[in-house]
Design a protein around this motif. Structure first.
Motif, PDB file in Angstrom:
ATOM      1  N   ARG A 138      42.461  43.983  35.857  1.00 55.87           N
ATOM      2  CA  ARG A 138      42.823  44.740  37.061  1.00 55.87           C
ATOM      3  C   ARG A 138      44.338  44.918  37.161  1.00 55.87           C
ATOM      4  N   PHE A 139      45.083  43.860  36.977  1.00 55.82           N
ATOM      5  CA  PHE A 139      46.543  43.939  37.074  1.00 55.82           C
ATOM      6  C   PHE A 139      47.114  43.985  35.663  1.00 55.82           C
ATOM      7  N   THR A 140      47.355  45.189  35.208  1.00 61.87           N
ATOM      8  CA  THR A 140      47.807  45.364  33.836  1.00 61.87           C
ATOM      9  C   THR A 140      48.760  46.545  33.771  1.00 61.87           C
ATOM     10  N   ASP A 141      49.580  46.583  32.744  1.00 65.28           N
ATOM     11  CA  ASP A 141      50.501  47.702  32.543  1.00 65.28           C
ATOM     12  C   ASP A 141      49.777  48.755  31.721  1.00 65.28           C
ATOM     13  N   TRP A 142      49.304  49.795  32.419  1.00 63.73           N
ATOM     14  CA  TRP A 142      48.508  50.824  31.754  1.00 63.73           C
ATOM     15  C   TRP A 142      49.349  51.782  30.925  1.00 63.73           C
ATOM     16  N   SER A 143      50.655  51.639  30.978  1.00 67.17           N
ATOM     17  CA  SER A 143      51.506  52.520  30.176  1.00 67.17           C
ATOM     18  C   SER A 143      51.753  51.979  28.772  1.00 67.17           C
ATOM     19  N   ARG A 144      51.417  50.735  28.545  1.00 64.19           N
ATOM     20  CA  ARG A 144      51.661  50.135  27.227  1.00 64.19           C
ATOM     21  C   ARG A 144      50.540  50.509  26.262  1.00 64.19           C
ATOM     22  N   ARG A 145      50.932  50.744  25.023  1.00 66.28           N
ATOM     23  CA  ARG A 145      49.984  51.080  23.978  1.00 66.28           C
ATOM     24  C   ARG A 145      50.175  50.139  22.795  1.00 66.28           C
ATOM     25  N   PRO A 146      49.118  49.774  22.091  1.00 67.53           N
ATOM     26  CA  PRO A 146      47.732  50.219  22.294  1.00 67.53           C
ATOM     27  C   PRO A 146      47.056  49.459  23.433  1.00 67.53           C
ATOM     28  N   LEU A 147      46.032  50.099  24.008  1.00 71.07           N
ATOM     29  CA  LEU A 147      45.216  49.429  25.006  1.00 71.07           C
ATOM     30  C   LEU A 147      44.261  48.466  24.320  1.00 71.07           C
ATOM     31  N   SER A 148      44.034  47.322  24.926  1.00 70.34           N
ATOM     32  CA  SER A 148      43.098  46.348  24.366  1.00 70.34           C
ATOM     33  C   SER A 148      41.665  46.788  24.652  1.00 70.34           C
ATOM     34  N   ASP A 149      40.721  46.208  23.917  1.00 73.62           N
ATOM     35  CA  ASP A 149      39.301  46.507  24.166  1.00 73.62           C
ATOM     36  C   ASP A 149      38.906  46.111  25.585  1.00 73.62           C
ATOM     37  N   ALA A 150      39.496  45.003  26.075  1.00 71.20           N
ATOM     38  CA  ALA A 150      39.182  44.558  27.438  1.00 71.20           C
ATOM     39  C   ALA A 150      39.662  45.577  28.454  1.00 71.20           C
ATOM     40  N   GLN A 151      40.858  46.128  28.244  1.00 66.66           N
ATOM     41  CA  GLN A 151      41.374  47.156  29.142  1.00 66.66           C
ATOM     42  C   GLN A 151      40.488  48.394  29.124  1.00 66.66           C
ATOM     43  N   LYS A 152      40.092  48.800  27.947  1.00 64.89           N
ATOM     44  CA  LYS A 152      39.253  49.986  27.822  1.00 64.89           C
ATOM     45  C   LYS A 152      37.905  49.787  28.507  1.00 64.89           C
ATOM     46  N   SER A 153      37.307  48.621  28.319  1.00 61.33           N
ATOM     47  CA  SER A 153      36.009  48.342  28.932  1.00 61.33           C
ATOM     48  C   SER A 153      36.120  48.330  30.451  1.00 61.33           C
ATOM     49  N   TYR A 154      37.186  47.719  30.945  1.00 63.37           N
ATOM     50  CA  TYR A 154      37.407  47.674  32.394  1.00 63.37           C
ATOM     51  C   TYR A 154      37.564  49.089  32.955  1.00 63.37           C
ATOM     52  N   ALA A 155      38.379  49.898  32.290  1.00 67.72           N
ATOM     53  CA  ALA A 155      38.632  51.254  32.766  1.00 67.72           C
ATOM     54  C   ALA A 155      37.370  52.101  32.728  1.00 67.72           C
ATOM     55  N   LEU A 156      36.602  51.976  31.667  1.00 71.21           N
ATOM     56  CA  LEU A 156      35.404  52.791  31.519  1.00 71.21           C
ATOM     57  C   LEU A 156      34.345  52.431  32.560  1.00 71.21           C
ATOM     58  N   ALA A 157      34.307  51.161  32.950  1.00 68.37           N
ATOM     59  CA  ALA A 157      33.324  50.733  33.947  1.00 68.37           C
ATOM     60  C   ALA A 157      33.538  51.431  35.286  1.00 68.37           C
ATOM     61  N   ASP A 158      34.749  51.912  35.522  1.00 66.99           N
ATOM     62  CA  ASP A 158      35.029  52.590  36.785  1.00 66.99           C
ATOM     63  C   ASP A 158      34.317  53.931  36.910  1.00 66.99           C
ATOM     64  N   VAL A 159      33.852  54.482  35.800  1.00 68.20           N
ATOM     65  CA  VAL A 159      33.128  55.756  35.868  1.00 68.20           C
ATOM     66  C   VAL A 159      31.673  55.648  35.410  1.00 68.20           C
ATOM     67  N   THR A 160      31.355  54.661  34.582  1.00 69.43           N
ATOM     68  CA  THR A 160      29.965  54.557  34.119  1.00 69.43           C
ATOM     69  C   THR A 160      29.051  54.059  35.242  1.00 69.43           C
ATOM     70  N   HIS A 161      29.463  53.018  35.964  1.00 71.90           N
ATOM     71  CA  HIS A 161      28.662  52.540  37.096  1.00 71.90           C
ATOM     72  C   HIS A 161      28.649  53.556  38.230  1.00 71.90           C
ATOM     73  N   LEU A 162      29.712  54.343  38.323  1.00 69.05           N
ATOM     74  CA  LEU A 162      29.827  55.321  39.403  1.00 69.05           C
ATOM     75  C   LEU A 162      28.719  56.371  39.331  1.00 69.05           C
ATOM     76  N   ARG A 163      28.163  56.579  38.147  1.00 69.17           N
ATOM     77  CA  ARG A 163      27.061  57.542  38.031  1.00 69.17           C
ATOM     78  C   ARG A 163      25.855  57.108  38.855  1.00 69.17           C
ATOM     79  N   LYS A 164      25.454  55.843  38.711  1.00 72.92           N
ATOM     80  CA  LYS A 164      24.303  55.342  39.481  1.00 72.92           C
ATOM     81  C   LYS A 164      24.621  55.312  40.972  1.00 72.92           C
ATOM     82  N   ILE A 165      25.855  54.951  41.284  1.00 73.14           N
ATOM     83  CA  ILE A 165      26.257  54.905  42.688  1.00 73.14           C
ATOM     84  C   ILE A 165      26.169  56.291  43.310  1.00 73.14           C
ATOM     85  N   TYR A 166      26.698  57.291  42.609  1.00 65.99           N
ATOM     86  CA  TYR A 166      26.663  58.656  43.127  1.00 65.99           C
ATOM     87  C   TYR A 166      25.235  59.146  43.299  1.00 65.99           C
ATOM     88  N   GLU A 167      24.404  58.944  42.292  1.00 63.96           N
ATOM     89  CA  GLU A 167      23.029  59.438  42.369  1.00 63.96           C
ATOM     90  C   GLU A 167      22.281  58.788  43.525  1.00 63.96           C
TER      91      GLU A 167
END
Length: 385
Positions: A138-167
């Protein structure tokens, strides 16, 4: 998980997304050192469970243009779904001058559907998607590259779960007929002025105890200069000078650099150069403003003759309406709304639109003495007088 780093790849994904009824969207950004948010990542997902339906878009990649995404945002056949959309939308409005249309904010919808005040994303994921959100990134520097797998998974969860929530929320809103309520709430998010701070209006956010016209004129000019300076150089306004320093300057009215040096609250960097020149000019300009052009404080709240008994009854009525309708009370009416109604004001948001049907009509009748309140079990009811 796919990370898009080229315009062609983004265009290809957006073309696929345009074939679906909705797309979920989120962003990661930084704002600690800038006036405008620095976009670091965009997360997108459309209906489906495969990896190809959800992606990360890296706007920091050389040569990547977000125009394919903006074309998707303009497509009125595709609903753009966000959670707590205000800051995300500001980024896109500042960058491209557009607001995604049509728009759906799951936080607002959740409040309408009985999930309480300011329903958090984690709560909705747990209660609707039956999943957990990994908080480690949650508290991370999103401007630094490369992004870690943990960062990517966290970020992606913000839209994948949102599909079920929206529906789920969309079904509930349709079932209850409250989809029009959410549409009303989207009006503020769809208004361009929501995302624009005009320097000449910046003074209205400053808390002051002195309401004299000359004093407020200096406050206005100091706030105008600070806002313009911060916007032009893309730095936080508090890096120019903080509110308490602004209020002090308006009171002491420095006329030269030596006067600035005696300020208790002004940062050292602001006592010289362009900022110092801007402060001195703003103070001088503020003092020179004619009386008929001086700003007037909003004293409407101070002049309210609130009947405390009526205000307390309105609070009870609001609690009953909130419980009965399963809608967060804060969304129906704020404490200031209730005080305004109790003081006899009628141009209040709680008295119009869907709020009028849920609460406002009864609130007006209560104020007129046409109905009374009674307790029946654990509920609040109204009775004719």
């Amino acid at each position: 998980m796919q990370t898009i780093t080229t315009t062609d790849a983004l265009a290809e994904y957006c073309a696929r997304a345009a074939q679906h009824p909705y797309v979920t969207v989120d962003t990661e950004f930084l704002r600690e050192r800038t006036y405008y948010s620095k976009l670091c990542l965009v997360q997108l997902a459309y209906p489906g469970d495969g990896d190809e339906t959800a992606v990360l878009v890296d706007p920091l990649s050389d040569g990547l243009s977000l125009e394919p995404l903006y074309t998707l945002f303009r497509d009125e056949a595709v609903v753009k779904v966000f959670h707590a959309a205000r800051q995300d939308l500001e980024i896109f409005f500042v960058d491209a001058g557009l607001i995604p249309t049509p728009l759906f904010d799951s936080q607002v919808a959740a409040m309408v559907c009985g999930f309480g005040e300011q329903a958090g994303y984690e709560t909705l994921v747990k209660r609707i998607a039956k999943a957990e959100v990994d908080k480690s990134s949650r508290f991370t520097d999103w401007s630094r590259r490369p992004l870690s797998d943990a960062q990517k998974s966290y970020a992606l969860a913000d839209v994948t779960h949102l599909r079920k929530i929206y529906e789920y929320l969309a079904r509930e809103l349709t079932k209850t007929g409250r989809d029009k309520w959410v549409a009303e709430e989207m009006a503020v998010l769809n208004a361009p002025e929501t995302y624009v701070t005009q320097p000449e209006e910046a003074w209205q956010r400053i808390k002051t105890r002195n309401n004299s016209g000359k004093y407020l004129s200096i406050v206005r000019e100091l706030a105008r200069f600070r806002e313009s300076y911060a916007q032009t150089r893309d730095i936080p306004r508090n890096r120019v000078y903080k509110d308490d320093a602004l209020v002090e300057l308006a009171a002491t009215k420095p006329a030269n650099v030596q006067d600035l040096g005696r300020s208790r609250l002004l940062m050292r960097e602001a006592r010289k150069g362009d900022i110092a020149d801007g402060i001195l000019k703003a103070v001088a300009d503020g003092q020179a403003i004619p009386v008929d052009q001086q700003p007037k404080p909003d004293l409407s709240r101070e002049k309210l003759q609130v009947n405390p008994a009526i205000a307390d009854l309105l609070r009870v009525l609001l609690k009953g309406a909130s419980d009965r309708e399963g809608v967060a009370s804060k969304l129906i009416a704020t404490a200031s709304d209730l005080d305004a109604i109790a003081a006899g004001q009628r141009g209040v948001a709680a008295l119009s639109g869907w709020r009028h049907d849920v609460f406002g009509a009864e609130a007006l009748r209560l104020c007129k003495g046409e109905i009374a309140l009674r307790v029946k079990g654990a509920t609040i009811e109204t009775v004719e007088v």
